[in-house]
Design an enzyme around this catalytic site. Structure first.
Site, PDB file in Angstrom:
ATOM      1  CB  SER A   1     -17.053 107.520  71.861  1.00 15.46           C
ATOM      2  OG  SER A   1     -17.672 108.616  71.284  1.00 15.46           O
TER       3      SER A   1
ATOM      4  CG  HIS B   1     -13.582 108.163  67.686  1.00 14.37           C
ATOM      5  ND1 HIS B   1     -12.726 108.088  68.756  1.00 14.37           N
ATOM      6  CD2 HIS B   1     -14.636 108.903  68.099  1.00 14.37           C
ATOM      7  CE1 HIS B   1     -13.245 108.757  69.769  1.00 14.37           C
ATOM      8  NE2 HIS B   1     -14.399 109.257  69.393  1.00 14.37           N
TER       9      HIS B   1
ATOM     10  CD  GLU C   1      -9.214 106.166  68.607  1.00 16.06           C
ATOM     11  OE1 GLU C   1     -10.340 106.602  68.932  1.00 16.06           O
ATOM     12  OE2 GLU C   1      -8.408 105.711  69.422  1.00 16.06           O
TER      13      GLU C   1
ATOM     14  CG  ASN D   1     -12.895 108.223  74.112  1.00 19.18           C
ATOM     15  OD1 ASN D   1     -12.617 109.335  74.552  1.00 19.18           O
ATOM     16  ND2 ASN D   1     -13.725 108.051  73.092  1.00 19.18           N
TER      17      ASN D   1
HETATM   18  N1  LIG Z   1     -19.954 114.593  71.071  1.00 16.02           N
HETATM   19  C1  LIG Z   1     -18.674 114.331  70.911  1.00 16.02           C
HETATM   20  O1  LIG Z   1     -17.792 115.140  71.262  1.00 16.02           O
HETATM   21  C2  LIG Z   1     -18.253 113.048  70.254  1.00 16.02           C
HETATM   22  C3  LIG Z   1     -16.902 112.886  69.880  1.00 16.02           C
HETATM   23  C4  LIG Z   1     -16.520 111.745  69.182  1.00 16.02           C
HETATM   24  C5  LIG Z   1     -17.462 110.767  68.901  1.00 16.02           C
HETATM   25  N2  LIG Z   1     -18.774 110.934  69.311  1.00 16.02           N
HETATM   26  C6  LIG Z   1     -19.728 109.874  68.959  1.00 16.02           C
HETATM   27  O2  LIG Z   1     -20.505 110.320  67.843  1.00 16.02           O
HETATM   28  C7  LIG Z   1     -21.811 109.746  67.880  1.00 16.02           C
HETATM   29  C8  LIG Z   1     -22.837 110.864  67.846  1.00 16.02           C
HETATM   30  O3  LIG Z   1     -22.643 111.691  68.965  1.00 16.02           O
HETATM   31  P1  LIG Z   1     -23.209 113.188  69.013  1.00 16.02           P
HETATM   32  O4  LIG Z   1     -22.574 113.825  70.186  1.00 16.02           O
HETATM   33  O5  LIG Z   1     -23.122 113.810  67.673  1.00 16.02           O
HETATM   34  O6  LIG Z   1     -24.763 112.888  69.332  1.00 16.02           O
HETATM   35  P2  LIG Z   1     -25.984 113.919  69.264  1.00 16.02           P
HETATM   36  O7  LIG Z   1     -26.963 113.444  70.266  1.00 16.02           O
HETATM   37  O8  LIG Z   1     -25.516 115.327  69.299  1.00 16.02           O
HETATM   38  O9  LIG Z   1     -26.572 113.676  67.776  1.00 16.02           O
HETATM   39  C9  LIG Z   1     -27.141 112.456  67.369  1.00 16.02           C
HETATM   40  C10 LIG Z   1     -28.072 112.693  66.194  1.00 16.02           C
HETATM   41  O10 LIG Z   1     -28.577 111.428  65.768  1.00 16.02           O
HETATM   42  C11 LIG Z   1     -29.951 111.586  65.455  1.00 16.02           C
HETATM   43  N3  LIG Z   1     -30.621 110.297  65.514  1.00 16.02           N
HETATM   44  C12 LIG Z   1     -31.113 109.633  66.590  1.00 16.02           C
HETATM   45  N4  LIG Z   1     -31.684 108.481  66.196  1.00 16.02           N
HETATM   46  C13 LIG Z   1     -31.568 108.426  64.838  1.00 16.02           C
HETATM   47  C14 LIG Z   1     -31.981 107.488  63.857  1.00 16.02           C
HETATM   48  N5  LIG Z   1     -32.619 106.366  64.184  1.00 16.02           N
HETATM   49  N6  LIG Z   1     -31.698 107.757  62.563  1.00 16.02           N
HETATM   50  C15 LIG Z   1     -31.057 108.906  62.207  1.00 16.02           C
HETATM   51  N7  LIG Z   1     -30.638 109.824  63.113  1.00 16.02           N
HETATM   52  C16 LIG Z   1     -30.907 109.578  64.403  1.00 16.02           C
HETATM   53  C17 LIG Z   1     -30.461 112.597  66.469  1.00 16.02           C
HETATM   54  O11 LIG Z   1     -31.685 113.200  66.033  1.00 16.02           O
HETATM   55  C18 LIG Z   1     -29.287 113.575  66.525  1.00 16.02           C
HETATM   56  O12 LIG Z   1     -29.435 114.597  65.555  1.00 16.02           O
HETATM   57  C19 LIG Z   1     -21.865 108.906  69.165  1.00 16.02           C
HETATM   58  O13 LIG Z   1     -21.571 107.577  68.837  1.00 16.02           O
HETATM   59  C20 LIG Z   1     -20.759 109.513  70.022  1.00 16.02           C
HETATM   60  O14 LIG Z   1     -20.225 108.596  70.954  1.00 16.02           O
HETATM   61  C21 LIG Z   1     -19.178 112.051  69.958  1.00 16.02           C
END
Ligand SMILES: NC(=O)c1ccc[n+]([C@@H]2O[C@H](COP(=O)([O-])OP(=O)(O)OC[C@H]3O[C@@H](n4cnc5c(N)ncnc54)[C@H](O)[C@@H]3O)[C@@H](O)[C@H]2O)c1
Length: 317
Positions: A138, A159, A171, A209
Site C-alpha cells: 500500500s 495495488h 493501481e 493512499n
Molecule cells: N487490507 C487491505 O484493505 C489492503 C488494501 C490494499 C493493499 N493492502 C496491502 O496488501 C498486503 C497484505 O495485506 P493484508 O491486509 O492482506 O494482510 P493480512 O495480514 O490479512 O494477510 C497477510 C498474509 O500473509 C501471510 N504471511 C506472513 N508472512 C508470510 C511469509 N513469510 N510468507 C508467506 N506468507 C506470509 C500471513 O500468514 C497472512 O495470511 C499489505 O502490503 C497491505 O498493505 C491491504
C-alpha cells in the site's frame, strides 16, 4: 511489447499461464480468487497449512456468493456453479516458496512490513526465480522492493483494492528500473482479470493512499477533538457520494496498515501528515479494525455492531 509465455492461454492478453500469490490474508485470498476465476493456474503460498485451508475456505465461500447471485439474478450477475468448480480446480496451495518457481508472475501480499517483503524478494531471487514479481504494497517504495529482488526491470507494484473480487481498480506502480515489457504485461494482466489499471508514480502513498490516508487521519482528528462522533463522521461522507465512510473503511483495511502509510507519508512529505494520537493508541492496544473485532467500531463476523466504547470516550483538547 508483451512477454509471451509459451503455452499461455489463448484467451490471455498477457500471455501468462501460471500466477503465484504469496500470503492468503485479506488481500491474497481475493487476488488468488480473481486469478483462478480469470483462467490462470494459481498457486498460493502461506506460512502454514491451517492458514492455507482457511484462505481456500474464504475463496470457496466468496465463489458461493457469486453462484447465488447468478441464480438470483437469472444469470445477469455472478458465476455458474460450473465456473466456481473450474476456478477451485485451478487453485493449488503450498507452504514452500520454492514451489512458485515455475510461475510466470508472482504477486506478493504479505503484511505491510518492508523487511519481510524485502526478505521474500531476496529469497525468490536466491531460489532462482527470474520472472515478473509484483507487490501489493500500500505504500512501501517499489524501487526499494525491486532492489531487494535484484531485478528491478522485472518488478512492479500491483495495488489491488479491498474487496478484490468486487473492486475494479488496480493501481499499478513502476519502480525507477521497471521495464516497458513488465509494465505492458501487468497492464494486460489487469485486463485479463477484468480490472482497470490506474497508473501511479513511486512516491509515498502512490496516488490512492496519498489522498485517502490523510483523509482518514483528519476524520480521526475530528473524532478525537470532539467535533463529531464516529458514525456522524462516516455519515458526512455519504453527502459526498461515498458508499462507505473513512472510519469504517479504515477498520476494513486494518488500522495497522493505515498507521504504517501515515508514517511513510510523514517521512517523505513532513509533519502535516503526522498520524493522529487516537490512530496510534488503537494500534498500540491491538485494536486493528474488523480483523481483530474492534477498531473505530466493534465488529462481529466482519459486520459493524456499534461504535467501540473506548473510541467514543477518547478526547484530545
Ligand atoms: N487490507 C487491505 O484493505 C489492503 C488494501 C490494499 C493493499 N493492502 C496491502 O496488501 C498486503 C497484505 O495485506 P493484508 O491486509 O492482506 O494482510 P493480512 O495480514 O490479512 O494477510 C497477510 C498474509 O500473509 C501471510 N504471511 C506472513 N508472512 C508470510 C511469509 N513469510 N510468507 C508467506 N506468507 C506470509 C500471513 O500468514 C497472512 O495470511 C499489505 O502490503 C497491505 O498493505 C491491504
Amino acid at each position: 511489447m508483451l512477454l509471451i509465455v509459451e503455452g499461455g492461454s489463448s484467451m490471455s492478453k498477457s500471455g501468462l499461464k501460471k500466477i503465484g500469490v504469496i500470503g492468503v490474508g485479506t488481500m491474497g485470498n481475493g487476488i488468488a480468487q480473481v486469478a483462478a476465476q480469470s483462467g490462470f493456474e494459481t498457486i498460493i503460498m502461506d506460512v502454514d497449512a491451517s492458514i492455507l485451508e482457511r484462505g481456500v475456505g474464504t475463496i470457496a465461500r466468496s465463489l458461493d456468493r457469486l453462484v447465488k447471485a447468478f441464480e438470483k439474478s437469472g444469470g445477469e450477475k455472478g458465476i455458474t456453479g460450473e465456473a466456481k468448480e473450474e476456478a477451485l480446480g485451478r487453485l493449488a496451495t503450498t507452504n514452500n516458496l520454492g514451489d512458485l518457481l515455475d510461475c510466470d508472475l508472482i504477486i506478493e501480499a504479505v503484511p505491510e512490513k518492508p523487511e519481510l517483503k524485502e526478505k521474500i524478494n531476496r529469497q525468490l531471487a536466491e531460489l532462482g526465480y527470474e520472472k515478473i514479481l509484483c507487490s501489493n504494497t500500500s505504500g512501501i517504495s517499489i524501487t526499494r522492493l525491486g532492489a531487494a529482488y535484484g531485478k528491478p526491470e522485472l518488478f512492479m507494484g500491483m495495488h489491488f483494492m479491498n474487496p478484490v473480487p468486487m473492486q475494479k481498480g488496480v493501481e499499478i506502480i513502476r519502480g525507477l528500473g521497471t521495464s516497458n515489457t513488465t509494465y505492458d504485461t501487468v497492464v494486460a494482466l489487469c485486463h485479463d482479470m477484468d480490472k482497470i489499471e490506474i497508473p501511479a508514480e513511486d512516491k509515498a502513498g502512490f496516488a490512492i493512499n496519498r489522498m485517502f490516508v490523510p483523509f482518514v487521519n483528519e476524520a480521526v482528528r475530528v473524532v478525537e477533538e470532539g467535533i463529531a462522533g464516529v458514525e456522524d463522521v462516516d455519515k458526512c461522507t455519504y453527502c459526498l457520494g461515498h458508499k462507505m465512510g473513512p472510519l469504517m473503511t479504515a477498520d476494513y483495511v486494518g488500522l495497522d496498515t493505515m498507521l504504517f502509510i501515515c508514517e511513510v507519508l510523514e517521512e517523505e512529505f513532513g509533519s502535516s501528515y503526522k498520524p493522529s494520537p487516537l490512530l496510534k493508541r488503537l494500534v498500540e492496544s491491538g485494536q486493528l479494525g474488523a480483523k481483530t473485532g474492534t477498531g473505530f467500531y466493534s465488529w462481529e463476523n466482519y459486520k459493524a455492531a456499534g461504535v467501540n466504547p473506548d473510541v467514543a470516550r477518547y478526547r484530545i483538547k
